[in-house]
Structures are given as structure tokens and as C-alpha cells.
Motif scaffolding. Structure first.
Motif, PDB file in Angstrom:
ATOM      1  N   ALA A  63       0.813  -1.215  -0.131  1.00 52.02           N
ATOM      2  CA  ALA A  63       0.127   0.072   0.030  1.00 52.02           C
ATOM      3  C   ALA A  63       0.964   1.300   0.041  1.00 52.02           C
ATOM      4  N   GLY A  64       2.105   1.115   0.839  1.00 51.61           N
ATOM      5  CA  GLY A  64       2.561   2.405   0.862  1.00 51.61           C
ATOM      6  C   GLY A  64       3.345   2.451  -0.568  1.00 51.61           C
ATOM      7  N   GLU A  65       3.819   1.540  -1.114  1.00 48.79           N
ATOM      8  CA  GLU A  65       4.519   1.759  -2.447  1.00 48.79           C
ATOM      9  C   GLU A  65       3.475   2.189  -3.373  1.00 48.79           C
ATOM     10  N   GLY A  66       2.151   1.901  -3.358  1.00 54.42           N
ATOM     11  CA  GLY A  66       1.363   2.167  -4.557  1.00 54.42           C
ATOM     12  C   GLY A  66       1.110   3.967  -3.954  1.00 54.42           C
ATOM     13  N   GLY A  67       1.329   4.247  -2.771  1.00 59.13           N
ATOM     14  CA  GLY A  67       1.262   5.862  -2.780  1.00 59.13           C
ATOM     15  C   GLY A  67       2.418   6.535  -3.237  1.00 59.13           C
ATOM     16  N   SER A  68       3.548   5.998  -3.059  1.00 54.87           N
ATOM     17  CA  SER A  68       4.832   6.443  -3.619  1.00 54.87           C
ATOM     18  C   SER A  68       4.566   6.755  -5.190  1.00 54.87           C
ATOM     19  N   SER A  69       3.835   5.904  -5.897  1.00 51.26           N
ATOM     20  CA  SER A  69       3.799   6.077  -7.277  1.00 51.26           C
ATOM     21  C   SER A  69       2.746   7.614  -7.613  1.00 51.26           C
ATOM     22  N   GLY A  70       1.823   7.409  -6.810  1.00 51.51           N
ATOM     23  CA  GLY A  70       1.304   8.734  -6.860  1.00 51.51           C
ATOM     24  C   GLY A  70       1.924  10.045  -6.441  1.00 51.51           C
ATOM     25  N   GLU A  71       2.810   9.980  -5.469  1.00 55.28           N
ATOM     26  CA  GLU A  71       3.605  10.978  -5.427  1.00 55.28           C
ATOM     27  C   GLU A  71       4.354  11.452  -6.463  1.00 55.28           C
ATOM     28  N   GLY A  72       4.902  10.375  -7.188  1.00 57.10           N
ATOM     29  CA  GLY A  72       5.680  10.637  -8.407  1.00 57.10           C
ATOM     30  C   GLY A  72       5.080  11.364  -9.397  1.00 57.10           C
ATOM     31  N   GLY A  73       3.882  11.454  -9.361  1.00 58.90           N
ATOM     32  CA  GLY A  73       2.958  12.222 -10.412  1.00 58.90           C
ATOM     33  C   GLY A  73       2.523  11.332 -11.288  1.00 58.90           C
ATOM     34  N   GLY A  74       2.808  10.470 -11.594  1.00 58.07           N
ATOM     35  CA  GLY A  74       2.418   9.442 -12.821  1.00 58.07           C
ATOM     36  C   GLY A  74       1.110   8.825 -12.482  1.00 58.07           C
ATOM     37  N   GLY A  75       0.741   8.315 -11.592  1.00 59.57           N
ATOM     38  CA  GLY A  75      -0.613   7.774 -11.312  1.00 59.57           C
ATOM     39  C   GLY A  75      -0.628   6.331 -11.352  1.00 59.57           C
ATOM     40  N   GLY A  76       0.558   5.827 -11.983  1.00 58.11           N
ATOM     41  CA  GLY A  76       0.486   4.356 -12.218  1.00 58.11           C
ATOM     42  C   GLY A  76       1.037   3.727 -10.764  1.00 58.11           C
ATOM     43  N   MET A  77       1.245   2.497 -10.998  1.00 59.89           N
ATOM     44  CA  MET A  77       1.535   1.847  -9.681  1.00 59.89           C
ATOM     45  C   MET A  77       3.209   1.717  -9.426  1.00 59.89           C
ATOM     46  N   ALA A  78       3.768   1.715  -8.196  1.00 60.67           N
ATOM     47  CA  ALA A  78       5.164   1.520  -8.204  1.00 60.67           C
ATOM     48  C   ALA A  78       5.733   0.306  -8.355  1.00 60.67           C
ATOM     49  N   PHE A  79       6.914   0.289  -8.970  1.00 61.54           N
ATOM     50  CA  PHE A  79       7.672  -0.856  -8.946  1.00 61.54           C
ATOM     51  C   PHE A  79       8.439  -1.296  -7.709  1.00 61.54           C
ATOM     52  N   PRO A  80       8.663  -2.327  -7.029  1.00 58.08           N
ATOM     53  CA  PRO A  80       7.978  -3.515  -7.692  1.00 58.08           C
ATOM     54  C   PRO A  80       6.722  -3.944  -7.147  1.00 58.08           C
ATOM     55  N   LEU A  81       5.817  -4.690  -7.961  1.00 63.73           N
ATOM     56  CA  LEU A  81       4.520  -4.986  -7.783  1.00 63.73           C
ATOM     57  C   LEU A  81       4.512  -6.457  -7.201  1.00 63.73           C
ATOM     58  N   LEU A  82       3.625  -6.669  -6.354  1.00 69.85           N
ATOM     59  CA  LEU A  82       3.131  -8.314  -6.049  1.00 69.85           C
ATOM     60  C   LEU A  82       4.315  -8.991  -5.185  1.00 69.85           C
ATOM     61  N   ASP A  83       4.966  -8.217  -4.421  1.00 72.29           N
ATOM     62  CA  ASP A  83       6.041  -8.735  -3.303  1.00 72.29           C
ATOM     63  C   ASP A  83       6.936  -9.644  -4.238  1.00 72.29           C
ATOM     64  N   PRO A  84       8.148  -9.531  -5.091  1.00 70.42           N
ATOM     65  CA  PRO A  84       8.996 -10.255  -5.670  1.00 70.42           C
ATOM     66  C   PRO A  84       9.899 -10.459  -4.689  1.00 70.42           C
ATOM     67  N   ILE A  85      10.896 -11.540  -4.870  1.00 67.80           N
ATOM     68  CA  ILE A  85      11.916 -11.654  -4.021  1.00 67.80           C
ATOM     69  C   ILE A  85      13.206 -11.138  -4.330  1.00 67.80           C
ATOM     70  N   ALA A  86      13.169 -10.633  -5.699  1.00 67.15           N
ATOM     71  CA  ALA A  86      14.228  -9.740  -6.367  1.00 67.15           C
ATOM     72  C   ALA A  86      13.582  -8.997  -7.373  1.00 67.15           C
ATOM     73  N   ALA A  87      13.734  -7.525  -7.696  1.00 67.27           N
ATOM     74  CA  ALA A  87      13.372  -6.901  -8.740  1.00 67.27           C
ATOM     75  C   ALA A  87      14.447  -5.572  -9.013  1.00 67.27           C
ATOM     76  N   TRP A  88      14.327  -5.110 -10.379  1.00 70.16           N
ATOM     77  CA  TRP A  88      15.415  -4.406 -10.791  1.00 70.16           C
ATOM     78  C   TRP A  88      14.517  -3.510 -11.841  1.00 70.16           C
TER      79      TRP A  88
END
Ligand code: CA
Ligand code: CA
Length: 300
Positions: A63-88
Motif C-alpha cells: 500500500a505504501g508503495e502504491g502511494g509512492s507512485s502517486g507522489e511521483g505524479g504518474g498515477g501508475g503503480m510503483a515498481f516492484p509489484l506483488l512482492d517479488p523476492i528480487a526486482a530491478w
């Protein structure tokens, strides 16, 4: 794809609301105190419906990550999504965005524009480059690899172990085979048909020069599925008869199995790669659709 459509995708997961602003609020409610507050910021700062849905889709942390995306101004969802074990996300570097420490070691690859035109937010590979991802991204079945590519004439896309050292191949990988289809394979030793097992797609699902999201779900030894742009595509056996997934201690790589030593289907990649993530579970059809739909705007 509209925001409204994405909200309804999430409605499958979280229950629908006709009030987009209200879903932004849900992100805040769902998180823990601090994270929830961030989620609420996302809802109000950017596209309220989409950012809020991003927050609501996951647990408190997401949920916090979703919020960060909004703060970025894009409106999309933040990366990473869905709790990966590694993400770049390759947002200016090759750090592991999960915080799990699988930071990339860039060898030759160069930062470039991503598919949204964001500067220095993807990596370009010119045929002798790679990004090492270390030797700690080696889940057992089931697991999932997800990667965005813009293929020029590449072959090896990613592997989580060494798949081309003196003919030995370990772990799992995604590549483009010599006839052009995507291939997802697991390995268990010296490179013969009896030590690999996997599937390949028809060549016509590969669109050189265009960004595509490729997902390989390694559900079990006999159940590997490939999705392109969020939708499952038909596969056939790659002809291997391997009977296990076996790991060595070698580093995995993005862009090449092993720089400079690749051959055949595992020649180093030529093109661009972005937003790579690894999950220690088999993502569902809905989750893969979410991954695809979640990246319609700027990523952080
Ligand atoms: Ca990126
Ligand atoms: Ca190079």
C-alpha cells in the motif's frame, strides 16, 4: 487501457467500488499507520483511482508503495509489484528494489530511455553486455520471472544461474531460440537434451523493436507457462527431457547467460531490458495482468 479498466482489474482482487477516490482511501486504511498514510498521499497526489488501487492491491507494505507512485505524479503503480523476492527497475542504476540485496553488477550495459521515455530508466545491451544478479535468486518450484524487453537481435534474456560455462547449465532462464520464439527452460547439468526441460512459443509472438512484457511461470518441472504482454500464449515442449532443476553457486545474469561465452540460443542479448522481477511463487493469470497493466505510466 484506461484507469477505470485498471480499477476494475483490481476489483477482482479487492472488491469493487464505484468511487475511485474512495479506493485511494482504502489504500490508507489497508496499510499500517505510516505506510497507509503514504498510500493516501498517492491517492490524492496523482490519479486518485489508479494510485489508490495500487495501494489497495497488496498488503500494508505494498500500500505504501502504491502511494509512492502517486507522489511521483504518474498515477501508475510503483515498481516492484506483488512482492517479488528480487526486482530491478533500472531507475538510474541496477540496485535490487526489494531491498533483498540482489544488487546488479553492470558489465557493459548502458542506461537508456525506458518505454515511457523516462531518461536512464532501462538498460541497453549491445551483444556483449550483462548485468550480474548474484547467486541468491534461486527459488525452487514454483517461481516466476517477469521482464520487459525491446529485442533487436538478442537471444539470452535472463537466467538465475550459469547456463553456459563450459557447457554446463544450471538454474532457469528465458531466451529467444534460434527460430525466434521465447523459451523458458530449467537446467540440471551438462548441456544436453536430457538435462533441460522447458517450453517454447511460436516465433510470431516476438515483435522485434517493440517493448514486450515476457513472463515465465515455472509452476513445476512439467508445467512451465509463458505469457506475453500479460496474456498466456501457446507453448510446446522445447524437446528436453531433464528431470530436475539444479542450481550451482554461480551468479545469474540479465542480458546474457555469461558474458562473452554464450552460444546458440544463449548468445548475449541485443536490445533493451527493463523492470525485471523474480517471484518465489507461480503468479496467477490475474496477477500477471496486473503486472502488465500496472506499468502504463512513469515508474519511480
Ligand atoms: Ca525501468
Ligand atoms: Ca558492450
Amino acid at each position: 487501457m484506461t484507469s477505470r479498466w485498471m480499477v476494475c482489474v483490481f476489483a477482482l482482487l479487492i472488491g469493487c467500488s464505484s468511487d475511485n477516490g474512495g479506493e485511494g482511501g482504502t489504500a490508507g486504511d489497508g496499510g499500517s499507520a505510516g505506510e497507509g498514510g503514504t498510500g493516501g498521499d498517492g491517492g490524492s497526489g496523482g490519479d486518485g483511482g489508479t494510485a489508490g488501487a495500487g495501494g489497495a492491491a497488496g498488503d500494508g507494505g505494498t500500500a505504501g508503495e502504491g502511494g509512492s507512485s502517486g507522489e511521483g505524479g504518474g498515477g501508475g503503480m510503483a515498481f516492484p509489484l506483488l512482492d517479488p523476492i528480487a526486482a530491478w527497475s533500472f531507475s538510474g542504476d541496477a540496485m535490487d528494489d526489494t531491498g533483498n540485496g540482489n544488487d546488479g553488477t553492470v558489465q557493459g550495459a548502458t542506461l537508456t530511455d525506458d518505454r515511457f521515455g523516462n531518461l536512464e530508466s532501462a538498460y541497453s545491451f549491445d551483444g556483449n553486455d550483462e548485468i550480474g544478479i548474484g547467486n541468491n535468486v534461486k527459488p525452487n518450484f514454483p517461481f516466476t520471472f517477469n521482464v520487459w524487453i525491446r529485442n533487436e537481435s538478442g537471444r539470452g534474456i535472463m537466467a538465475n544461474d550459469d547456463v553456459n560455462s563450459n557447457g554446463f547449465r544450471w538454474g532457469a532462464g528465458i531466451t529467444l531460440n534460434v527460430s525466434g520464439g521465447f523459451v523458458a527452460t530449467v537446467f540440471s547439468g551438462f548441456a544436453t537434451a536430457s538435462t533441460r526441460r522447458g517450453v517454447r512459443t511460436d516465433p510470431d509472438v516476438v515483435r522485434p523493436g517493440e517493448w514486450q512484457m515476457v513472463t515465465a511461470v515455472f509452476a513445476s518441472l512439467l508445467d512451465t507457462r509463458i505469457y506475453v504482454d500479460g496474456a498466456e500464449v501457446p507453448v510446446v515442449s522445447n524437446g528436453g527431457t531433464g528431470n530436475s532443476l539444479t542450481y550451482s553457486n554461480a551468479s545469474g545474469n540479465i542480458g546474457s547467460p555469461d558474458r562473452g561465452s554464450g552460444s546458440g540460443a544463449w548468445l548475449p542479448f541485443q536490445g533493451e531490458i527493463d523492470d525485471v522481477s523474480v517471484f518465489d511463487r507461480a503468479l496467477s493469470d490475474e496477477e500477471i495482468e496486473t503486472l502488465y497493466g500496472g506499468f502504463t505510466t512513469q515508474t519511480p
